[in-house]
Enzyme design. Structure first.
Site, PDB file in Angstrom:
ATOM      1  N   CYS A   1       0.785  -1.025  -0.049  1.00 55.55           N
ATOM      2  CA  CYS A   1       0.014  -0.016  -0.003  1.00 55.55           C
ATOM      3  C   CYS A   1       0.800   1.211  -0.014  1.00 55.55           C
ATOM      4  O   CYS A   1       0.470   2.343  -0.259  1.00 55.55           O
ATOM      5  CB  CYS A   1      -1.063   0.152   1.173  1.00 55.55           C
ATOM      6  SG  CYS A   1      -2.237  -1.371   1.031  1.00 55.55           S
TER       7      CYS A   1
ATOM      8  N   HIS B   1      -3.439   7.505   1.805  1.00 58.82           N
ATOM      9  CA  HIS B   1      -3.785   6.173   1.211  1.00 58.82           C
ATOM     10  C   HIS B   1      -5.359   5.949   1.787  1.00 58.82           C
ATOM     11  O   HIS B   1      -5.398   6.130   2.930  1.00 58.82           O
ATOM     12  CB  HIS B   1      -2.623   5.189   1.702  1.00 58.82           C
ATOM     13  CG  HIS B   1      -3.188   3.832   1.528  1.00 58.82           C
ATOM     14  ND1 HIS B   1      -3.704   3.506   0.321  1.00 58.82           N
ATOM     15  CD2 HIS B   1      -3.172   2.706   2.402  1.00 58.82           C
ATOM     16  CE1 HIS B   1      -3.817   2.067   0.405  1.00 58.82           C
ATOM     17  NE2 HIS B   1      -3.638   1.581   1.886  1.00 58.82           N
TER      18      HIS B   1
ATOM     19  N   ASN C   1      -9.978  -0.030  -0.499  1.00 58.92           N
ATOM     20  CA  ASN C   1      -8.608   0.314  -0.585  1.00 58.92           C
ATOM     21  C   ASN C   1      -8.022  -0.394  -2.000  1.00 58.92           C
ATOM     22  O   ASN C   1      -8.031  -1.817  -1.902  1.00 58.92           O
ATOM     23  CB  ASN C   1      -8.130  -0.469   0.735  1.00 58.92           C
ATOM     24  CG  ASN C   1      -6.597  -0.575   0.931  1.00 58.92           C
ATOM     25  OD1 ASN C   1      -5.851  -0.192   0.076  1.00 58.92           O
ATOM     26  ND2 ASN C   1      -6.279  -0.798   2.117  1.00 58.92           N
TER      27      ASN C   1
HETATM   28  N1  ACO Z   1     -18.690  -8.582   8.424  1.00 54.88           N
HETATM   29  C1  ACO Z   1     -19.391  -8.558   9.666  1.00 54.88           C
HETATM   30  N2  ACO Z   1     -19.090  -8.896  10.603  1.00 54.88           N
HETATM   31  C2  ACO Z   1     -17.371  -9.012  10.490  1.00 54.88           C
HETATM   32  C3  ACO Z   1     -16.863  -8.666   9.458  1.00 54.88           C
HETATM   33  C4  ACO Z   1     -17.597  -8.263   8.215  1.00 54.88           C
HETATM   34  N3  ACO Z   1     -16.948  -7.816   6.950  1.00 54.88           N
HETATM   35  N4  ACO Z   1     -15.473  -8.692   9.525  1.00 54.88           N
HETATM   36  C5  ACO Z   1     -15.089  -9.246  10.702  1.00 54.88           C
HETATM   37  N5  ACO Z   1     -16.473  -9.162  11.261  1.00 54.88           N
HETATM   38  C6  ACO Z   1     -16.644  -9.533  12.885  1.00 54.88           C
HETATM   39  C7  ACO Z   1     -15.701 -10.196  13.538  1.00 54.88           C
HETATM   40  O1  ACO Z   1     -15.657 -11.742  13.177  1.00 54.88           O
HETATM   41  C8  ACO Z   1     -15.620 -10.081  14.803  1.00 54.88           C
HETATM   42  O2  ACO Z   1     -16.668 -11.086  15.195  1.00 54.88           O
HETATM   43  P1  ACO Z   1     -16.573 -11.551  16.712  1.00 54.88           P
HETATM   44  O3  ACO Z   1     -16.668 -10.213  17.675  1.00 54.88           O
HETATM   45  O4  ACO Z   1     -17.847 -12.126  16.926  1.00 54.88           O
HETATM   46  O5  ACO Z   1     -15.467 -12.393  16.518  1.00 54.88           O
HETATM   47  C9  ACO Z   1     -16.239  -8.637  14.996  1.00 54.88           C
HETATM   48  O6  ACO Z   1     -16.488  -8.601  13.548  1.00 54.88           O
HETATM   49  C10 ACO Z   1     -15.075  -7.728  15.155  1.00 54.88           C
HETATM   50  O7  ACO Z   1     -14.059  -7.945  14.378  1.00 54.88           O
HETATM   51  P2  ACO Z   1     -12.528  -7.057  14.387  1.00 54.88           P
HETATM   52  O8  ACO Z   1     -11.580  -7.536  13.319  1.00 54.88           O
HETATM   53  O9  ACO Z   1     -12.247  -7.040  15.656  1.00 54.88           O
HETATM   54  O10 ACO Z   1     -13.136  -5.739  13.678  1.00 54.88           O
HETATM   55  P3  ACO Z   1     -12.605  -4.507  13.828  1.00 54.88           P
HETATM   56  O11 ACO Z   1     -13.513  -3.120  14.703  1.00 54.88           O
HETATM   57  O12 ACO Z   1     -11.278  -4.165  14.245  1.00 54.88           O
HETATM   58  O13 ACO Z   1     -12.648  -3.899  12.457  1.00 54.88           O
HETATM   59  C11 ACO Z   1     -11.089  -3.854  10.502  1.00 54.88           C
HETATM   60  C12 ACO Z   1     -12.087  -4.832  11.175  1.00 54.88           C
HETATM   61  C13 ACO Z   1     -12.384  -3.105   9.564  1.00 54.88           C
HETATM   62  C14 ACO Z   1     -10.450  -4.805   9.358  1.00 54.88           C
HETATM   63  C15 ACO Z   1     -10.212  -2.947  11.195  1.00 54.88           C
HETATM   64  O14 ACO Z   1      -9.627  -3.682  12.012  1.00 54.88           O
HETATM   65  C16 ACO Z   1      -9.559  -2.292  10.268  1.00 54.88           C
HETATM   66  O15 ACO Z   1      -9.866  -1.504   9.452  1.00 54.88           O
HETATM   67  N6  ACO Z   1      -8.073  -2.569  10.390  1.00 54.88           N
HETATM   68  C17 ACO Z   1      -7.249  -1.693   9.374  1.00 54.88           C
HETATM   69  C18 ACO Z   1      -6.788  -2.539   8.522  1.00 54.88           C
HETATM   70  C19 ACO Z   1      -6.541  -1.999   7.023  1.00 54.88           C
HETATM   71  O16 ACO Z   1      -7.101  -1.076   6.776  1.00 54.88           O
HETATM   72  N7  ACO Z   1      -6.022  -2.819   6.437  1.00 54.88           N
HETATM   73  C20 ACO Z   1      -5.665  -2.502   4.745  1.00 54.88           C
HETATM   74  C21 ACO Z   1      -4.306  -2.913   4.480  1.00 54.88           C
HETATM   75  S1  ACO Z   1      -3.185  -2.007   5.483  1.00 54.88           S
HETATM   76  C22 ACO Z   1      -3.274  -0.605   4.979  1.00 54.88           C
HETATM   77  O17 ACO Z   1      -3.624  -0.028   4.013  1.00 54.88           O
HETATM   78  C23 ACO Z   1      -3.142   0.526   5.914  1.00 54.88           C
END
Ligand code: ACO
Length: 325
Positions: A115, A252, A282
């Site tokens: 990224c 980004h 993304n």
């Molecule tokens: N739909 C519904 N529920 C979901 C989904 C989905 N698509 N994905 C995960 N969940 C659920 C999980 O299973 C979990 O359920 P549980 O509590 O029953 O176990 C719950 O939602 C919470 O999951 P988390 O992973 O803790 O959710 P979080 O609030 O952290 O959000 C996310 C996840 C959106 C990926 C977040 O962590 C994030 O944006 N992180 C940054 C990562 C990123 O942007 N990466 C891109 C590449 S790196 C970069 O470009 C910088």
């Protein structure tokens, strides 16, 4: 004192025709439009068709940037493509793009910083142009991340999309002050201790397969806000500018909550931030040039504007570019 600066002469973009909405995504994995939009800001993403390659998107974006720059392809002597989804393991996608544009002189190569690829590629081009080794460059960010997603993993497949963006760069003499047009600062960083937080579980040298993207979203989120904020502070100290003086912040596009977190820490108002996440998701290395293109087409970016770009990606890699448009 006169210096050579890297000036942006044109910007372009290309997106696959096919749009996949969150609604459609919810028919593939157990998710909802509300969950995705609330946690990430994403509403839809573009998905490449089977016969649409990273190089096709890159060529289309570069062509548009060239037309807008008024520069003939024969005058280009450097082509850099930032991508983590090359057409083939080799040759570099940049060489295919070079050929597609009708460029036959100079050099073409890929940069792999996931990224952060566009920021890395801008830093690389800037250093080649400033030293006089090349005169005019095209920097492209192009990705088909849909090909490396695990379409059964709702934690990752909802986040990414396909697309490409490009800029045409030219070495120009400037006065050597911070009011100059062109790239004023580039900072790139990496730290391999974090490999296991965001990676693809395959590759020609390990599994002999392409593999799928794996991520610990929470940890990536935490590091992203810290590391990006750090590198922006460094950029401001290096150039003597304050966050207030930035006209446009082109980050980004990973997650709306990451963008908001960084903007809050910096004290940059929402009117100065370019957000394309809701439409593109993304798109990894393509996300910054796609956002630049959107700002250009909507007349939000004007000559003389101070524009800050930043990114973080797998590795981890991260960095920032400050440019006067
Ligand atoms: N739909 C519904 N529920 C979901 C989904 C989905 N698509 N994905 C995960 N969940 C659920 C999980 O299973 C979990 O359920 P549980 O509590 O029953 O176990 C719950 O939602 C919470 O999951 P988390 O992973 O803790 O959710 P979080 O609030 O952290 O959000 C996310 C996840 C959106 C990926 C977040 O962590 C994030 O944006 N992180 C940054 C990562 C990123 O942007 N990466 C891109 C590449 S790196 C970069 O470009 C910088």
């Amino acid at each position: 004192m006169a210096v050579i600066r890297t000036v942006i002469r044109g910007v372009g973009a290309s997106l696959p025709k096919r749009i996949m909405t969150n609604q459609e995504m919810s028919s593939i994995v157990d998710t909802t439009d509300e969950w995705i939009a609330e946690r990430t800001g994403i509403r839809q993403r573009h998905i490449a068709s089977d016969n649409e390659l990273t190089s096709d998107l890159g060529i289309a974006a570069a062509r548009q940037a060239l037309v807008r720059s008024g520069i003939d392809p024969v005058e280009i002597d450097l082509v850099i493509c930032a991508t983590a989804t090359p057409d083939r393991t080799f040759p570099a996608t940049a060489v295919k793009i070079q050929h597609g544009l009708g460029v036959t002189k100079g050099a073409a190569f890929d940069i792999q910083a996931v990224c952060s690829g566009f920021v890395y590629a801008m830093a690389t081009a800037d250093n080649f142009l400033k030293t006089g080794q090349f005169k005019r460059a095209i920097v492209i960010g192009a990705e088909t991340f849909s090909r490396i997603l695990d379409w059964t993993d709702r934690g990752t497949c909802v986040l990414f999309g396909d697309g490409a963006g490009a800029v045409v760069l030219e070495a120009q003499p400037q006065h050597g002050t911070r009011e100059d047009r062109g790239i004023l600062s580039t900072i790139i960083r990496s730290d391999g201790r974090y490999e296991d937080l965001l990676y693809v579980d395959g590759g020609p040298g390990s599994t002999k397969t392409t593999g799928h993207l794996r991520m610990n979203g929470r940890e990536v989120f935490r590091h992203a806000v810290q590391k990006i904020h750090g590198v922006i502070e460094e950029t401001l100290i290096q150039t003597g500018y304050t966050a207030d003086e930035i006209d446009l912040f082109v980050p980004h596009q990973a997650n709306k909550r990451i963008l908001d977190g960084i903007a809050r820490k910096l004290g940059v108002g929402p009117e100065k931030i370019v957000v394309t996440l809701e439409k593109h998701g993304n798109t990894s290395a393509a996300s910054i040039p796609l956002a630049l293109n959107e700002a250009f087409e909507s007349h939000r970016i004007k000559e003389g504007n101070l524009v800050l770009m930043e990114a973080m990606g797998g590795g981890f890699t991260w960095g920032a570019v400050l440019v006067r448009w």
